[in-house]
Motif scaffolding. Structure first.
Motif, PDB file in Angstrom:
ATOM      1  N   ARG A 226       0.640  -1.099  -0.119  1.00  0.00           N
ATOM      2  CA  ARG A 226       0.025   0.061   0.142  1.00  0.00           C
ATOM      3  C   ARG A 226       0.981   1.229   0.140  1.00  0.00           C
ATOM      4  O   ARG A 226       0.617   2.271  -1.001  1.00  0.00           O
ATOM      5  CB  ARG A 226      -0.868   0.126   1.266  1.00  0.00           C
ATOM      6  N   SER A 227       2.064   1.377   0.817  1.00  0.00           N
ATOM      7  CA  SER A 227       2.726   2.433   0.903  1.00  0.00           C
ATOM      8  C   SER A 227       3.347   2.626  -0.380  1.00  0.00           C
ATOM      9  O   SER A 227       3.658   3.938  -0.771  1.00  0.00           O
ATOM     10  CB  SER A 227       3.716   2.348   2.233  1.00  0.00           C
ATOM     11  N   LEU A 228       3.795   1.671  -0.909  1.00  0.00           N
ATOM     12  CA  LEU A 228       4.603   1.874  -2.375  1.00  0.00           C
ATOM     13  C   LEU A 228       3.604   2.385  -3.235  1.00  0.00           C
ATOM     14  O   LEU A 228       4.003   3.404  -4.066  1.00  0.00           O
ATOM     15  CB  LEU A 228       4.771   0.414  -2.939  1.00  0.00           C
ATOM     16  N   GLN A 229       2.335   1.962  -3.292  1.00  0.00           N
ATOM     17  CA  GLN A 229       1.080   2.550  -4.349  1.00  0.00           C
ATOM     18  C   GLN A 229       0.987   3.909  -3.873  1.00  0.00           C
ATOM     19  O   GLN A 229       0.795   4.663  -4.879  1.00  0.00           O
ATOM     20  CB  GLN A 229       0.045   1.780  -4.120  1.00  0.00           C
ATOM     21  N   PRO A 233       3.894   5.870  -6.788  1.00  0.00           N
ATOM     22  CA  PRO A 233       2.697   4.986  -7.928  1.00  0.00           C
ATOM     23  C   PRO A 233       3.267   4.553  -9.007  1.00  0.00           C
ATOM     24  O   PRO A 233       2.866   3.607  -9.836  1.00  0.00           O
ATOM     25  CB  PRO A 233       1.653   6.045  -8.110  1.00  0.00           C
ATOM     26  N   GLU A 234       4.231   5.162  -9.593  1.00  0.00           N
ATOM     27  CA  GLU A 234       4.716   4.901 -10.933  1.00  0.00           C
ATOM     28  C   GLU A 234       5.465   3.339 -10.858  1.00  0.00           C
ATOM     29  O   GLU A 234       5.199   2.627 -11.628  1.00  0.00           O
ATOM     30  CB  GLU A 234       5.956   5.880 -11.452  1.00  0.00           C
ATOM     31  N   VAL A 240       2.575  -3.929 -11.328  1.00  0.00           N
ATOM     32  CA  VAL A 240       1.497  -4.439 -11.626  1.00  0.00           C
ATOM     33  C   VAL A 240       1.467  -4.982 -13.048  1.00  0.00           C
ATOM     34  O   VAL A 240       1.008  -6.244 -13.543  1.00  0.00           O
ATOM     35  CB  VAL A 240       0.284  -3.421 -11.358  1.00  0.00           C
ATOM     36  N   MET A 241       2.048  -4.026 -14.042  1.00  0.00           N
ATOM     37  CA  MET A 241       2.050  -4.254 -15.217  1.00  0.00           C
ATOM     38  C   MET A 241       2.873  -5.604 -15.607  1.00  0.00           C
ATOM     39  O   MET A 241       2.381  -6.516 -16.403  1.00  0.00           O
ATOM     40  CB  MET A 241       2.586  -3.014 -15.778  1.00  0.00           C
TER      41      MET A 241
END
Lengths: 250, 267
Positions: A226-229, A233-234, A240-241
């Motif tokens: 979560r904290s990374l997101q 976010p990049e 995720v990609m």
């Protein structure tokens, strides 16, 4: 042990004690020498191995490798042996708890008066088996290492989509590799087979959206991203990609 | 005149000092110096009556046949004492403040403090040594059948000591607050959380809330510094008391077959 056996033991023991030597100075001398050996071992380990301090803890990081102290490896490895998700609590808490209860109650179920290891085959075998199992699991845990690289060919369907796509794919691969996912997951030939599920073709089972969901809100013991997101976010998108492209190639 | 009669350790006959000749009541400085120590012990003993306990502890007999395996318990305790001492020195510099203090204070210990990294290393590797020793000590107790009557309770306390030692190592791991300690602790706490019934509560307790936050480090620090060491110290004391009271076992293959009447009377 019944009353007679108890009395027999106490009687024999008092004779052995009478034939023995005083604690001071004989046993104390041995203990003191052993203490010196222990001290020397600790000092040598400190001098040779040092007290390395890694980079500062950073909840937003992507380069961590969650590794416990070495003597927890056997517990960590146990997680990998027992893999089905519904059995995970059994591995994490169940087996250690059962072992602990067995250990606690040992004098209460092993009640025979026999003390010689060779005349207690069950106890001796169980003890040796436990030591071997812990040794093996510790060895496996130590061998597994903490990989921070993923060796994978970029699939053709990615390279077909041009440079930007490949770039994002590679960036995502790096994030995944450095996030320590491989400590618990297997991706093709990389990483550990468990305790987490294999991710080689995760995208066939989960859409990218669901993968992102899992990263943010995972089932324990997986840590949350979560904290990374929130903070990077990049990197999270790249991650995720990349995971979203882990499909079986037809 | 000193009243206390300290029991003499057994020394060879040749070294035993000769008794004083009668008719020499004058005390020289050497005699006074000899008695100064006894007087001091006497002074303490008059007020505490501890000499009996010390005698009971030190001058009990250990059964015949005890060997080097029997030093593992005291070696574990020694490793614990080493951890306590080095831990105190680290605590003089350590600041349990997740936001800025913890990591920087350990950096300071490692880079600036005289022998800082050495003491930090002793504490870090001493924990491994202590864990190895406690397992070896337990293996010795197990294979020699030393947990059987009348030492069942001492075994149970020993298992508690083992769990507390592992707790120390788990809670200490977070304190330097580097990447490794942070993430390993998160995984560890999450693993605890998968336990049935108490699991989630245990995790919440360890974290000091639903998320890994500012209080988590202070909580680990308090557990590592106050709660567990206190318990460990007290239980080691009780463990030792029982060892002295019940006596260490003889190795199981040593038998008392050849005892004489004299031995029996002594017993």
């Amino acid at each position: 042990m019944n009353k007679q056996e108890k009395e027999q033991y106490l009687r024999e023991y008092s004779v052995l004690k009478a034939q023995g030597k005083p604690f001071f100075p004989y046993a104390v001398a041995k203990d003191a020498l052993m203490a010196c050996v222990v001290m020397l071992a600790i000092i040598l380990m400190s001098l040779i191995l040092g007290a390395e301090l890694g980079p500062k803890a950073d909840p937003t990081t992507t380069t961590y490798t969650p590794r416990p102290e070495w003597y927890f490896f056997f517990l960590f490895e146990l997680l990998k042996v027992i893999k089905p998700p519904e059995l995970v609590p059994l591995a994490t808490i169940g087996v250690p708890t059962i072992c602990m209860i067995l250990l606690f109650l040992l004098p209460f179920y092993d009640r025979s008066p026999e003390r010689r290891p060779e005349k207690r085959p069950i106890a001796t075998t169980a003890g040796i088996f436990t030591i071997c199992a812990m040794g093996l699991l510790t060895y496996l845990g130590a061998e597994a290492g903490a990989p921070t690289r993923i060796e994978m060919e970029t699939p053709e369907r990615i390279s077909a989509q041009g440079g930007a796509m490949v770039e994002q794919y590679e960036a995502g691969k790096l994030v995944v590799a450095q996030s320590g996912c491989l400590a618990c997951h297997k991706i093709a030939e990389n990483g550990n087979d468990g305790p987490g599920p294999e991710l080689t073709d995760i995208a066939d089972r989960l859409p990218a959206q669901a993968i992102a969901q899992t990263l943010v809100n995972p089932t324990s013991p997986m840590p949350s991203f979560r904290s990374l997101q929130e903070k990077e976010p990049e990197k999270f998108r790249n991650m995720v990609m990349f995971l979203g492209q882990l499909k079986k190639d037809e | 005149m000193p009243k206390l009669k300290l029991p003499l350790p057994p020394i060879p006959d040749k070294v035993v000092p000769l008794p004083k000749r009668p008719g020499q009541p004058k005390q020289g400085p050497v005699d006074l110096a000899k008695e100064a120590g006894i007087s001091a012990v006497d002074w303490v003993d008059e007020r505490t009556s501890l000499s009996g306990a010390a005698r009971w502890m030190m001058f009990r007999k250990v059964p015949k046949g005890t060997n080097w395996f029997y030093t593992l318990g005291s070696a574990t305790m020694f490793a614990f004492l080493s951890q306590a001492v080095t831990g105190v020195f680290l605590a003089m510099y350590y600041r349990p403040d997740a936001a800025s203090g913890a990591y920087e204070s350990m950096r300071y210990v490692n880079d600036e403090v005289f022998l800082g990294e050495f003491v930090h290393g002793m504490h870090k590797w001493g924990s491994s040594v202590m864990v190895i020793l406690i397992f070896l000590h337990m293996a010795r107790t197990f294979f020699f059948g030393a947990y059987k009557y009348p030492r069942e309770l001492n075994w149970v306390i020993g298992v508690v000591l083992l769990i507390l030692t592992m707790t120390m190592s788990f809670t200490g791991y977070l304190l330097p607050f580097d990447q490794r300690s942070y993430w390993a602790t998160i995984v560890g706490v999450n693993i605890n959380g998968t336990g049935p019934l108490v699991g989630p509560f245990l995790s919440d307790f360890l974290r000091g809330g639903p998320e890994f936050g500012a209080t988590t480090l202070s909580r680990f620090y308090a557990i590592h510094m106050l709660l567990v060491p206190g318990l460990l110290g007290a239980l080691i004391g009780f463990h030792l008391y029982l060892v002295a009271k019940l006596g260490t076992t003889a190795p199981p293959w040593v038998s008392a077959e050849k005892y004489t009447k004299k031995d029996e009377e002594q017993a």
